[in-house]
Design a protein around this motif. Structure first.
Motif, PDB file in Angstrom:
ATOM      1  N   VAL A 175       1.083  10.995  -3.008  1.00 49.66           N
ATOM      2  CA  VAL A 175       0.473   9.765  -3.519  1.00 49.66           C
ATOM      3  C   VAL A 175       0.440   8.709  -2.419  1.00 49.66           C
ATOM      4  O   VAL A 175      -0.538   7.980  -2.270  1.00 49.66           O
ATOM      5  CB  VAL A 175       1.256   9.250  -4.742  1.00 49.66           C
ATOM      6  CG1 VAL A 175       0.670   7.949  -5.231  1.00 49.66           C
ATOM      7  CG2 VAL A 175       1.244  10.271  -5.855  1.00 49.66           C
TER       8      VAL A 175
ATOM      9  N   THR B 254      -2.370   9.461  -0.159  1.00 49.35           N
ATOM     10  CA  THR B 254      -3.642   9.163  -0.823  1.00 49.35           C
ATOM     11  C   THR B 254      -3.930   7.670  -0.800  1.00 49.35           C
ATOM     12  O   THR B 254      -5.067   7.257  -0.561  1.00 49.35           O
ATOM     13  CB  THR B 254      -3.588   9.654  -2.277  1.00 49.35           C
ATOM     14  OG1 THR B 254      -3.144  11.000  -2.292  1.00 49.35           O
ATOM     15  CG2 THR B 254      -4.941   9.554  -2.911  1.00 49.35           C
ATOM     16  N   GLN B 255      -2.908   6.854  -1.032  1.00 51.36           N
ATOM     17  CA  GLN B 255      -3.104   5.406  -0.989  1.00 51.36           C
ATOM     18  C   GLN B 255      -3.530   4.954   0.393  1.00 51.36           C
ATOM     19  O   GLN B 255      -4.386   4.082   0.545  1.00 51.36           O
ATOM     20  CB  GLN B 255      -1.816   4.697  -1.381  1.00 51.36           C
ATOM     21  CG  GLN B 255      -1.551   4.748  -2.855  1.00 51.36           C
ATOM     22  CD  GLN B 255      -0.408   3.865  -3.253  1.00 51.36           C
ATOM     23  OE1 GLN B 255       0.321   3.360  -2.407  1.00 51.36           O
ATOM     24  NE2 GLN B 255      -0.229   3.689  -4.535  1.00 51.36           N
TER      25      GLN B 255
ATOM     26  N   LEU C  27      -5.149   6.760   2.628  1.00 51.80           N
ATOM     27  CA  LEU C  27      -6.522   7.184   2.897  1.00 51.80           C
ATOM     28  C   LEU C  27      -7.525   6.366   2.105  1.00 51.80           C
ATOM     29  O   LEU C  27      -8.665   6.186   2.526  1.00 51.80           O
ATOM     30  CB  LEU C  27      -6.674   8.668   2.562  1.00 51.80           C
ATOM     31  CG  LEU C  27      -5.910   9.612   3.486  1.00 51.80           C
ATOM     32  CD1 LEU C  27      -5.945  11.015   2.929  1.00 51.80           C
ATOM     33  CD2 LEU C  27      -6.506   9.592   4.874  1.00 51.80           C
ATOM     34  N   ALA C  28      -7.107   5.874   0.945  1.00 50.45           N
ATOM     35  CA  ALA C  28      -8.029   5.099   0.130  1.00 50.45           C
ATOM     36  C   ALA C  28      -8.096   3.647   0.583  1.00 50.45           C
ATOM     37  O   ALA C  28      -8.904   2.879   0.078  1.00 50.45           O
ATOM     38  CB  ALA C  28      -7.597   5.164  -1.336  1.00 50.45           C
TER      39      ALA C  28
END
Lengths: 308, 326, 554
Positions: free
Chosen positions: C242, C245-246, C248-249
């Motif tokens: 997670v 992912t944060q 990359l976002a």
């Protein structure tokens, strides 16, 4: 997948079709059977269930690899679906299809067994409450209210987490023990109405023991709601098992279950979505089939429909 | 009527009490001294002494139980060893988040579900009905957390259309104090609420379709048609009113579903609500939080049922006449 | 950079509620910038003496100062390569007496000056048995810390050894005596100060939302130079994936380690991120419990047997699982060491991977598969043990499954006990396990970390498996106290490791090479391998690259 796996798989498909066809022919003879198949999703649902049961039974035949086997951890992890690994491999280089097939045994098995436990307890409790009424009924139904007050997954988590390691049979038992409440209410309602029928009153007048009356006369006629709730309940159990595995509390490694396959594969969802997607699809398909069959059964076995 | 209400409320309280009692004794049955942390290294002696005193951990089991109930009545739910704060505070922070999520999910559930169900009933047996029906069946059969993972992957990771979990942007909106932050909160709420709501909506749609079809076929609707009223009016006024009745029971049923689903959805989206709090407490063996969460969840379920029953009684006079029993 | 979605809602909301919108002004110039760090985990308490969590170290690094800090070379021997922090200069009165002169500009964030009394108080706290600090044994060579006047501190040592300066400055973060003096020593782990600390470093504590985030703000009056980045925010995530992912976002700006090859590939290919490889300070291993689980007076039924342990190590292929999990981002360590240690030497002798020899050894010990179920047994007992793994680490879970299968082919049955991180720690400390899969973040030199984990001094501390070989202890003592002769020390360390390897107290699986990722708008990013945020006060965002987050005035 070698040629024999494909043969076995086709065999499973063909057998499932035959089973559905046979059921259909048999069912055509009765009104309830015809009502069952009038649902457009009933036959496909039955086929899906039959297919997965066949796959589960014939898992060693349809699966090219053993479910625990890590084929080549250096080079074959997270391999995309190909002719050799038709659903790809997971992060530990295990063949997803093989684990799916063997996992069907465990997931479907847990579903069926847990539901069996739940239905047995639920029927017993509901029948007892409905037959004896008065304080027995009140006491048991209050117990059911308590059972329904706590969300099932929460109760399951508390019980499962309290013991360090949970063997699969114990898991089945515990899932069953948390799932009988709705069934008992249904059975109770049926028993309450059936109780006043002539044949039941006759049996009681003749002095038959209550247990005999319940088992021989009442329950067979209450079978309809039991069967329907069992069909729908298996789906719930499978979803529960998946949820538990996702939280780390399900079937322990290395045994494959559809739930723990999702749990193992979801960290690689971005780069290798197949290892978590296919078990999720499998669960969805089977639960969908169970829902369709359950709905159709409910219609078919509903005695009030006789008049329409 | 009043008698009936009082009886139902009393029964509800009894149920919650039974759940808390059951949880208490089940936890005690599993291990010797569950209400102390497994090793006292991480907690200081003063806290342990205080807990031991307040909850009678050195006294026999029934005394502990009585003390626990007494503390409960005064609002002392114990202490969380993992979070280092009173359980009541942790719950007070978490409950509103779950409540908002459940409410949003309920709105989506009924809005989408009703619309879908009515459309399907009206257009029975058409292509639209069959296709939508199957999609609804499929969505209703998915594991909720799996749908959550898929939505996260597609909309948050790949398309960057929504945030990757959490409640709010910790930089721009650490507190909810402006319209922009409200928007940010809604933006964070969208995916989790959609996940919970869509699965529920599928079920609601199927239910609503069946209910409406049953009503549509009944005699009195044919009578209304025979009177020459407009088709549309016939549907909306007569059929809908009666088909809405069983929908109220769905509200009561929705609570346990939402709480169950919330446990998993909150974990997937790292939404700091009660489900996530309860799961982490269970996994960390933080038992005061567990019993506190059991209390709150069962209260919410029972409350939902009570409200549904009340609404049903108000809407359908036939219910009120029946006495005790179901 | 993608258009932030909140502005869409904000625009709509603004039209509806005129005048209550966030204006786009805010901070300008060189001293803006907000660094959002995605972190899988959370500190337990922000009080350095009582916590060994890596998360606590990271967050308290910018809040509390040490007397002096490591230089860019990472050299821990003698005092030349150290940088002044709280102490502006020091000298040696005698070979075992070290005198620090504190910087008079240093002050606590509540206004009070930092005095020598604070340093003496800190030493007392770190060595107090009631506080039971995990760093206590690292300070054992210091006999006393006294004050000469309000800005002069005197350290006295028991003997002279190469890393004495390092021991004096590296382990202790100086605590404010005026705020902590009244706290009873046995209540330090739960005191309120630990949830809202007051320090003397470049950043001061702002807020801690349990389970969500911690925020620090730059202290513009910091005496060694105003930090460029105005705010540091840690976002806590339930797991590593997670967090990535944060990042990359675009929801987070930096991450300490990307760990897996696919994460590294995705992050380094991302146009808005820059990758920074640096030497890893972590190593992972399977540790055997040589004492009976839960009862340290009795030996373990299986692992007290040295030959059995050796057989298990011989039976394990360490290269292939490493490649599966890490790709090229880690190496098999020749013993319990991280790549950061200067003694890293692939030539150190260790037990090889030899499944044939392992099989022979097991057979000789009497473990044969008499019932054909694939698992060896002896006298009716199967060769089976439980491996304790924390669920919060995807790496360790994957390793656990790989090892489980590899042991199964050797005829050993391994059951996995996957528990939450806090439960894992408590079981490890209490010795309630057969074997555990553990990862250590090491100090920059073996002399402080190694004895804690692999010698008798570590009993009741980090030596969870209670391994003890008096010859190893002797060799370690020699290595630590060898006069500043690197070669002599290296030889002593090498002998110690080789002897430990022959005893096989564990299977040493991986030593990481780290890759951090930071949003490209941050320049002057320097990472010190032993503590990646040690130099964060020199990171900055040029004024032409500021984003909404950097400008926000709160």
């Amino acid at each position: 997948m070698n040629i024999w796996n494909w043969v076995a798989l086709s065999g499973a498909v063909v057998l499932a079709l035959i089973v559905v066809g046979a059921v259909r022919r048999r069912a055509g003879a009765s009104a309830s059977g015809r009502r069952f198949f009038r649902h457009p999703t009933a036959a496909p649902g039955l086929f899906v269930l039959a297919f997965f049961v066949m796959v589960a039974l014939a898992a060693p035949l349809v699966a090219p690899f053993r479910p625990y086997e890590q084929i080549d951890i250096d080079h074959l992890q997270n391999h995309a679906p190909s002719t050799r690994y038709i659903l790809g491999t997971d992060p530990l280089s295990r063949d997803v299809w093989s684990r799916l097939a063997h996992g069907a045994r465990i997931s479907l098995g847990i579903g069926a067994l847990a539901m069996f436990v739940a239905v047995t307890i639920g029927a017993a409790v509901g029948a007892t409450a409905g037959y004896f009424r008065r304080w027995v009924d009140t006491a048991l139904m209050r117990l059911v209210d308590v059972g329904l007050a706590m969300p099932r997954i929460f109760a399951l988590l508390v019980v499962v987490a309290l013991w360090d390691r949970i063997a699969v049979p114990v898991l089945v038992l515990v899932i069953g023990l948390t799932g009988w409440f709705a069934t008992s209410r249904l059975v109770r309602a049926e028993v309450l109405s059936l109780r006043e029928r002539e044949y039941v009153a006759a049996a009681r007048a003749l002095g038959a023991r209550p247990s005999r009356v319940i088992v021989r006369h009442v329950l067979p006629n209450a079978a309809a709601p039991i069967i329907v709730s069992a069909a729908l309940g298996i789906g719930n159990v499978m979803l529960l098992e998946a949820g538990l595995s996702f939280l780390g509390m399900g079937v322990p490694s290395p045994a494959p279950s559809w739930g723990n396959m999702i749990a193992d594969g979801w960290s690689k969802m971005a780069v290798a979505p197949w290892s978590a997607t296919f078990p999720g699809l499998a669960i969805s398909l089977v639960v969908m089939a169970l829902n369709a069959v359950g709905d159709a059964l409910r219609d078919a076995l509903d005695p009030r429909k006789e008049a329409v | 009527m009043i008698v009936w209400v009082v009886r139902r409320v009393a029964a509800s309280i009894a149920i919650v009490w039974a759940v808390v009692t059951l949880t208490f004794f089940v936890i005690h049955a599993a291990r010797g001294s569950p209400f102390l942390p497994e090793s006292s290294q991480s907690v200081d002696p003063e806290t342990i002494a205080r807990i031991t005193n307040q909850f009678g951990l050195d006294r026999p089991l029934w005394v502990q139980y009585v003390l626990y109930l007494r503390n409960l009545a005064t609002g002392n739910l114990g202490e969380s060893f993992a979070l280092r704060r009173p359980v009541a505070d942790a719950l007070a922070d978490a409950i509103p988040n779950t409540f908002v999520l459940a409410l949003a999910a309920l709105l989506i559930d009924f809005a989408v579900g009703l619309a879908l169900g009515i459309y399907q009933a009206v257009r029975e047996r058409s292509v639209g009905d069959i296709v939508l029906g199957n999609i609804a069946l499929f969505v209703n059969s998915m594991p909720t957390f799996w749908l959550g993972l898929v939505l996260l992957l597609v909309f948050a990771q790949r398309l960057h259309a929504f945030p990757v979990g959490g409640l709010s942007d910790p930089v721009l909106c650490p507190r909810l104090d402006s319209a922009a932050c409200l928007g940010d909160f809604v933006w964070h709420l969208t995916l989790p609420a959609l996940t919970l709501g869509l699965v529920g909506a599928a079920g609601t749609a199927r239910f609503q379709r069946a209910a409406m079809l049953e009503v549509i076929r009944q005699e009195y609707v044919r009578t209304a048609r025979a009177k020459g009223l407009q088709e549309r009016r016939v549907l909306l006024v007569h059929a809908l009113r009666n088909a809405l009745l069983p929908l109220i029971t769905l509200v009561g049923l929705a609570f346990p579903f939402l709480l169950t689903g919330a446990v998993l959805v909150e974990t997937v989206y790292a939404w700091p609500g009660m489900g996530q709090l309860a799961v982490r407490a269970i996994l960390q063996r933080d038992y005061y939080v567990v019993t506190g969460a059991a209390l709150v969840t069962s209260t919410m379920v029972v409350l939902g049922n009570l409200i549904a029953d009340l609404l049903y009684a108000v809407a359908d006079p036939r219910i009120r006449v029946r006495g005790a029993g179901a | 950079m993608q258009t932030p979605r909140p502005t869409v809602f904000a625009a709509v909301a603004c039209l509806a509620l005129l005048g209550s919108c966030e204006r786009r002004g805010g901070c300008t110039g060189d001293h803006c910038g907000t660094l959002v760090i995605a972190y899988a985990g959370e500190p337990d308490i922000l009080l350095p003496p009582v916590s060994e969590f890596a998360a606590t170290r990271d967050v308290t690094e910018p809040i509390f100062l040490k007397l002096a800090d490591l230089g860019p070379s990472g050299n821990t021997v003698s005092d030349e390569d150290f940088q002044p922090q709280l102490a502006e200069r020091w000298e040696w009165d005698t070979p075992t007496t070290l005198v620090f002169h504190l910087d008079p500009r240093a002050h606590w964030q509540d206004g009070q000056a930092v005095t020598a009394a604070d340093v003496a108080f800190t030493y007392q706290v770190y060595t107090d048995t009631l506080v039971n600090s995990p760093f206590r044994s690292s300070l054992r060579q210091i006999s006393a810390v006294t004050t000469r006047d309000s800005l002069t501190v005197v350290f006295r040592f028991r003997q002279r050894y190469p890393e004495m300066f390092y021991d004096a400055v590296y382990h202790m973060r100086i605590m404010p005596s005026h705020l902590l003096r009244e706290v009873p020593r046995d209540q330090w782990r739960s005191t309120a100060f630990g949830r809202a600390p007051v320090g003397d470093g470049p950043y001061r504590f702002v807020a801690w939302k349990a389970g969500q985030s911690i925020e620090l703000a730059a202290d513009s009056t910091f005496f060694l130079g105003r930090p460029y980045i105005r705010r540091l925010i840690w976002r806590f995530t339930p797991d590593q994936q997670v967090a990535v992912t944060q990042l990359l976002a675009g929801d987070a700006d930096a991450i300490e380690v990307l760990i897996t090859p696919d994460n590294v590939q995705r992050a380094c290919a991302d146009p808005k991120l820059a990758c920074y490889p640096y030497k890893g300070s972590a190593y992972g291993y399977v540790g055997f419990n040589l004492a009976a689980p839960g009862d340290t007076t009795k030996p373990h039924p299986l692992f007290a047997d040295r030959d059995l342990r050796r057989a298990l190590v011989l039976a394990t292929d360490r290269e292939r699982p490493l490649h599966n999990v890490f790709g090229e981002l880690a190496r098999v360590p020749p013993g319990p060491m991280s790549q950061l240690w200067w003694i890293w030497d692939p030539e150190i002798r260790e037990l090889p991977y030899d499944s044939a020899q392992a099989a022979r050894l097991l057979k000789r010990l009497g473990w044969i598969d008499s019932d054909g179920d694939g698992i060896r047994d002896k006298d009716g007992h199967a060769l089976s043990f439980r491996l304790l793994v924390p669920t919060t680490s995807a790496i360790r879970r994957q390793y656990a499954r790989l090892l489980q299968e590899s042991f199964r082919t050797a005829g050993v049955d391994v059951q996995l006990d996957e528990v939450d991180f806090s439960v894992f720690n408590e079981r490890a400390r209490a010795g309630r396990f057969d074997a555990l899969l553990n990862v250590w973040n090491t100090d920059p030199t073996p002399s402080s970390g190694f004895p804690q984990t692999w010698t008798k001094a570590g009993f009741g501390r980090s030596n969870y498996g209670r391994y003890f070989n008096p010859q190893v202890d002797q060799l370690v003592d020699r290595a630590v106290s060898a006069a500043a002769n690197r070669d002599q020390a290296r030889r002593a360390w090498r002998s110690a490791f080789e002897m430990l390897n022959q005893d096989a107290p564990g299977i040493f699986l991986f030593a990481t090479e780290n890759v951090a990722a930071v949003n490209k708008r941050f320049t002057d990013v320097t990472i010190r391998p032993d503590s990646w945020l040690a130099l964060v006060r020199s990171w900055r965002v040029p004024s032409d690259r500021l984003t909404d987050r950097d400008r926000v005035e709160r």
